[in-house]
Scaffold this active site. Structure first.
Site, PDB file in Angstrom:
ATOM      1  N   ASP A 124       0.470  -1.149   0.123  1.00  0.00           N
ATOM      2  CA  ASP A 124      -0.120   0.123  -0.079  1.00  0.00           C
ATOM      3  C   ASP A 124       0.534   0.855  -0.137  1.00  0.00           C
ATOM      4  O   ASP A 124       1.922   1.215  -0.132  1.00  0.00           O
ATOM      5  CB  ASP A 124      -1.044  -0.116   0.835  1.00  0.00           C
ATOM      6  CG  ASP A 124       0.107  -0.444   2.465  1.00  0.00           C
ATOM      7  OD1 ASP A 124       0.743  -0.435   2.435  1.00  0.00           O
ATOM      8  OD2 ASP A 124      -0.869  -0.687   3.322  1.00  0.00           O
TER       9      ASP A 124
ATOM     10  N   ASN B 123      -6.984  -2.675  14.468  1.00  0.00           N
ATOM     11  CA  ASN B 123      -8.969  -3.407  14.253  1.00  0.00           C
ATOM     12  C   ASN B 123      -9.051  -4.600  12.947  1.00  0.00           C
ATOM     13  O   ASN B 123      -9.683  -4.813  12.674  1.00  0.00           O
ATOM     14  CB  ASN B 123      -9.371  -2.440  13.592  1.00  0.00           C
ATOM     15  CG  ASN B 123      -8.392  -1.451  12.068  1.00  0.00           C
ATOM     16  OD1 ASN B 123      -7.433  -2.462  11.661  1.00  0.00           O
ATOM     17  ND2 ASN B 123      -9.042  -0.457  11.840  1.00  0.00           N
TER      18      ASN B 123
ATOM     19  N   HIS C  17      -7.180  -5.436  10.230  1.00  0.00           N
ATOM     20  CA  HIS C  17      -7.203  -5.097   8.663  1.00  0.00           C
ATOM     21  C   HIS C  17      -5.349  -5.285   8.264  1.00  0.00           C
ATOM     22  O   HIS C  17      -5.285  -5.368   9.018  1.00  0.00           O
ATOM     23  CB  HIS C  17      -7.176  -3.109   8.312  1.00  0.00           C
ATOM     24  CG  HIS C  17      -6.222  -2.511   9.450  1.00  0.00           C
ATOM     25  ND1 HIS C  17      -5.829  -1.109   9.241  1.00  0.00           N
ATOM     26  CD2 HIS C  17      -4.658  -2.621   9.458  1.00  0.00           C
ATOM     27  CE1 HIS C  17      -4.850  -0.882   9.549  1.00  0.00           C
ATOM     28  NE2 HIS C  17      -3.556  -1.400   9.543  1.00  0.00           N
TER      29      HIS C  17
ATOM     30  N   GLU D  39      -9.272  -1.740   5.699  1.00  0.00           N
ATOM     31  CA  GLU D  39     -10.288  -1.944   6.674  1.00  0.00           C
ATOM     32  C   GLU D  39     -11.572  -2.385   6.590  1.00  0.00           C
ATOM     33  O   GLU D  39     -11.844  -3.260   5.988  1.00  0.00           O
ATOM     34  CB  GLU D  39     -10.735  -0.637   6.721  1.00  0.00           C
ATOM     35  CG  GLU D  39      -9.229   0.528   6.844  1.00  0.00           C
ATOM     36  CD  GLU D  39      -8.432   0.349   7.795  1.00  0.00           C
ATOM     37  OE1 GLU D  39      -8.400  -0.530   8.654  1.00  0.00           O
ATOM     38  OE2 GLU D  39      -7.444   1.559   7.946  1.00  0.00           O
TER      39      GLU D  39
HETATM   40  P1  PGA Z   1       2.175  -1.433  12.382  1.00  0.00           P
HETATM   41  O1  PGA Z   1       1.226  -1.163  11.305  1.00  0.00           O
HETATM   42  O2  PGA Z   1       2.953  -2.375  12.037  1.00  0.00           O
HETATM   43  O3  PGA Z   1       3.031  -0.304  12.378  1.00  0.00           O
HETATM   44  O4  PGA Z   1       1.614  -1.961  13.837  1.00  0.00           O
HETATM   45  C1  PGA Z   1       0.336  -2.700  11.359  1.00  0.00           C
HETATM   46  C2  PGA Z   1      -0.326  -2.249  10.300  1.00  0.00           C
HETATM   47  O5  PGA Z   1      -1.286  -1.879  10.631  1.00  0.00           O
HETATM   48  O6  PGA Z   1      -1.351  -3.224   8.985  1.00  0.00           O
END
Ligand code: PGA
Length: 240
Positions: free
Chosen positions: A66, A135, A137, A142
């Site tokens: 992404d 959450n 994702h 999302e």
């Molecule tokens: P993080 O994010 O590695 O910064 O915890 C993970 C994600 O949002 O997929």
């Protein structure tokens, strides 16, 4: 789903880096799917060390999950910048074969289609690295994202904007949209490694492993994939 529980962030990073290196040794021209965020930082550090000790990245192709919409490539919070800083500038990867969605494209829909096409042209992803949001994702897919989704423009959830605001000067500076591989794009990878570290991920990991397969927890779709390994530290695995 194979679940590997390790002590902490460092052992998670070591385990995943070893798996990525084994993949590169097995198939030097592998197509890797790469993730950003805090979770893979230790993996990239170790890959840089493996390279210093002789690992060859020159035949790899990579696709990132992404990119934020609206951030220039040289914005320190863009994922283009992140990948340059943490991996690409430190290993012998061919820049012509590293792909990240262009969040500055004038026609974002066309950019999504182009990106999806590039993955197909490359023969699909051999090994996809994933983090997970609090959450649930994966990528920036999302809760509520359809399992049939391919690369698309997403509106970031409030919780994601809040989680990611730690990287920006203020919450207002966090982009509200991103381009993300879709759930279907991710599920088409031949093999997937999902990493998680820390107690803030424990609920999401529990729901991924034991919850119903539901779009309310995007990562739960991984229960349907034939070759997924979860590498989670004890804190993230505390509810399993
Ligand atoms: P993080 O994010 O590695 O910064 O915890 C993970 C994600 O949002 O997929």
């Amino acid at each position: 789903m194979k679940i590997v529980v390790v002590a902490n962030f460092d052992s998670m990073s070591a385990e995943v880096a070893k798996m990525v290196c084994a993949q590169i040794q097995r198939k030097p021209n592998s197509v890797l799917g790469l993730a950003t965020g805090s979770t893979p930082l230790g993996v990239y550090e170790l890959l840089v060390e493996y390279h210093a000790r002789g690992a060859d990245f020159s035949k790899l192709t990579t696709f990132n999950l992404d990119e934020y919409v609206g951030l220039a490539r040289d914005h320190p919070q863009s994922y283009h910048w992140y990948m340059q800083e943490n991996l690409f500038s430190k290993v012998n990867i061919d820049p012509r074969r590293t792909f990240i969605p262009n969040g500055l494209a004038e026609d974002l829909e066309a950019e999504c289609q182009r990106y999806e096409g590039l993955i197909k042209q490359a023969g699909g992803i051999d090994l996809q690295l994933l983090g997970i949001g609090t959450n649930g994702h994966i990528g920036f897919n999302e809760p509520g994202t359809g399992f049939g989704s391919i690369t698309h423009v997403v509106d970031l959830a409030e919780s994601t904007i809040r989680d990611n605001s730690r990287f920006f000067e203020s919450i207002e500076e966090v982009p509200k949209q991103a381009i993300s591989m879709g759930i279907k794009t991710i599920m088409q990878a031949k093999e997937i490694i999902l990493m998680a570290s820390g107690g803030s991920k424990a609920d999401a990991i529990y729901a991924t492993v034991h919850g119903p397969v539901t779009t309310a927890v995007p990562a739960s779709v991984l229960q349907l994939h034939p070759a997924v390994t979860l590498v989670v530290d004890q804190a993230a695995a505390s509810r399993l």
